[in-house]
Scaffold this active site. Structure first.
Site, mmCIF file in Angstrom:
data_model
loop_
_atom_site.group_PDB
_atom_site.id
_atom_site.type_symbol
_atom_site.label_atom_id
_atom_site.label_comp_id
_atom_site.label_asym_id
_atom_site.label_seq_id
_atom_site.Cartn_x
_atom_site.Cartn_y
_atom_site.Cartn_z
ATOM 1 N N THR A 86 -15.870 26.418 -20.431
ATOM 2 C CA THR A 86 -16.100 26.288 -21.875
ATOM 3 C C THR A 86 -17.337 25.445 -22.191
ATOM 4 O OG1 THR A 86 -14.598 24.380 -21.935
ATOM 5 C CG2 THR A 86 -13.656 26.546 -22.445
ATOM 6 N N LYS A 109 -14.033 23.456 -36.221
ATOM 7 C CA LYS A 109 -13.620 24.218 -35.047
ATOM 8 C C LYS A 109 -12.387 23.600 -34.403
ATOM 9 C CE LYS A 109 -17.615 23.342 -33.374
ATOM 10 N NZ LYS A 109 -18.891 23.232 -32.636
ATOM 11 N N GLY A 119 -20.720 24.440 -23.421
ATOM 12 C CA GLY A 119 -21.686 25.017 -24.341
ATOM 13 C C GLY A 119 -21.091 25.855 -25.456
ATOM 14 N N THR A 120 -19.787 25.799 -25.648
ATOM 15 C CA THR A 120 -19.170 26.637 -26.687
ATOM 16 C C THR A 120 -19.687 26.282 -28.086
ATOM 17 O OG1 THR A 120 -17.276 25.129 -26.702
ATOM 18 C CG2 THR A 120 -17.038 27.159 -25.442
ATOM 19 N N GLY A 121 -19.775 24.982 -28.385
ATOM 20 C CA GLY A 121 -20.219 24.570 -29.707
ATOM 21 C C GLY A 121 -21.665 24.934 -29.969
ATOM 22 N N CYS A 122 -22.527 24.692 -28.979
ATOM 23 C CA CYS A 122 -23.947 25.063 -29.103
ATOM 24 C C CYS A 122 -24.083 26.563 -29.315
ATOM 25 C CB CYS A 122 -24.708 24.662 -27.839
ATOM 26 S SG CYS A 122 -24.661 22.911 -27.434
#
Length: 277
Positions: free
Chosen positions: A219, A182, A221-224
Site C-alpha cells: 500500500t 480517506k 504511495g496510496t495517498g500520493c
C-alpha cells in the site's frame, strides 16, 4: 491548421518530495498522471533516501530553488491542475503558497503528507500551522487520511465511520473548497460490508464513496497516487466530483493489483500501470 498544443494537452504539476524507491512522492505522482492520460511536470521540494521498508534520510531543497522551479514551469507551460504533496518546512510552504497565489492556480489538490506508510514522520511539527494558515485556504480539495486529519484538527484518530463524519465540517472550516477524508486506516472488518470507505464533501453536500477492501501489504504511495489521479482528471477537464470518483476507482484497482508486483521486502507500491502491463 496549427493549434496551440496546450489547448488540447492536459498538463498536471506535482509539487512534492522525491521517493528514491519509486512508490510514493514525485515518482508515484508522475506514474498516476501518465496512467490517466495527463502530461506531468514536477517541482521537487525534498529528496528522500527511501525504500519499501522506511525512510532513511531527508534532504530538504532550498526554498529559493523551489521558487525557481515554480517560475520555470509557470512562465512557459500552461498547467491546468496542481497537486501538492510533501512540504516539510514552514518556509517551503510559504514559498509555494505565495507562488501559487501569484500564478492564480484554480485547480489545486493538497495532500497533507505528514507520515509515510512505514510510520516515518515527514512533516516538521512547526510546519503544520503554516500549512493550515497559508496553503489549505487556497485548496480546491484536501485529501487527508485519518492520521493526517487527526493532526490537522488536533484530535484523536477516528476509529469508526461515524467519527470520520464528525471530522468533515471541522476540516471544511480550514478553508478548502472541498474535502476527501480517506478511511483506509480503518480495517475492512471495521466497516460494514468489509468496504473501504471515504467521505467526500464538495462544499455543498456529502458523498460516501465505497470500494471493495483489498487485504495486501503493498500500500506504499496510496495517498500520493489517489491525489495525483484526481489531479490528472481535473487537468483533463472533469468536474471535482467526477475526478474524485474516478480517482477512487483508479486507486482501488491499483491496490487490488498491487500483489502482481514484487518490489522490495516491506510495504510495496500499488500497481499504477495495472491497465497497461
Amino acid at each position: 491548421m496549427i493549434t496551440d498544443k496546450n489547448l488540447s494537452t492536459p498538463i498536471a504539476l506535482t509539487i512534492a518530495g522525491s521517493d528514491s524507491g519509486g512508490g510514493a512522492g514525485i515518482q508515484a505522482d508522475l506514474k498516476a498522471f501518465s496512467a490517466l492520460g495527463a502530461y506531468g511536470c514536477s517541482v521537487i521540494t525534498a529528496l528522500t533516501a527511501q525504500n519499501t521498508q522506511g525512510v532513511q534520510g531527508i534532504f530538504d531543497v532550498d526554498p529559493a530553488f523551489i521558487r525557481q522551479q515554480l517560475d520555470s514551469i509557470f512562465s512557459d507551460i500552461d498547467v491546468t491542475a496542481v497537486k501538492i504533496g510533501m512540504l516539510s518546512q514552514p518556509k517551503v510552504i510559504e514559498t509555494v503558497a505565495e507562488r501559487l497565489e501569484h500564478y492564480k492556480v484554480k485547480r489545486l489538490v493538497v495532500d497533507p503528507v505528514m507520515v509515510a506508510t512505514s510510520g516515518d514522520v515527514l512533516l516538521q511539527r512547526e510546519a503544520i500551522q503554516t500549512l493550515k494558515e497559508v496553503l489549505i485556504p487556497q485548496a480546491s480539495l484536501i485529501t487527508p487520511n485519518l492520521p493526517e486529519a487527526a493532526v490537522l484538527l488536533d484530535q484523536p484518530k477516528p476509529e469508526s465511520t461515524q467519527q470520520m463524519l464528525d471530522m468533515i465540517e471541522p476540516l471544511l472550516e480550514l478553508g478548502s473548497k472541498a474535502v476527501l477524508l480517506k478511511g483506509g486506516h480503518l480495517a475492512g472488518s471495521q466497516v460494514e460490508g468489509g468496504k473501504a470507505v471515504d467521505f467526500y464533501h464538495d462544499g455543498q453536500s456529502l458523498h460516501r464513496l465505497e470500494s471493495v477492501w483489498t487485504e495486501t501489504n503493498n500500500t506504499h504511495g496510496t495517498g500520493c497516487t489517489l491525489s495525483s489521479a484526481i489531479t490528472a482528471l481535473l487537468a483533463k477537464g472533469f468536474s471535482m466530483t467526477e475526478a474524485v470518483q474516478g480517482g477512487k476507482e483508479y486507486i482501488a484497482a491499483a491496490i487490488a493489483k498491487a500483489d502482481d508486483l514484487n518490489i522490495g521486502q516491506g510495504h510495496g507500491p500499488v500497481h499504477h500501470f495495472y491497465r497497461n502491463w
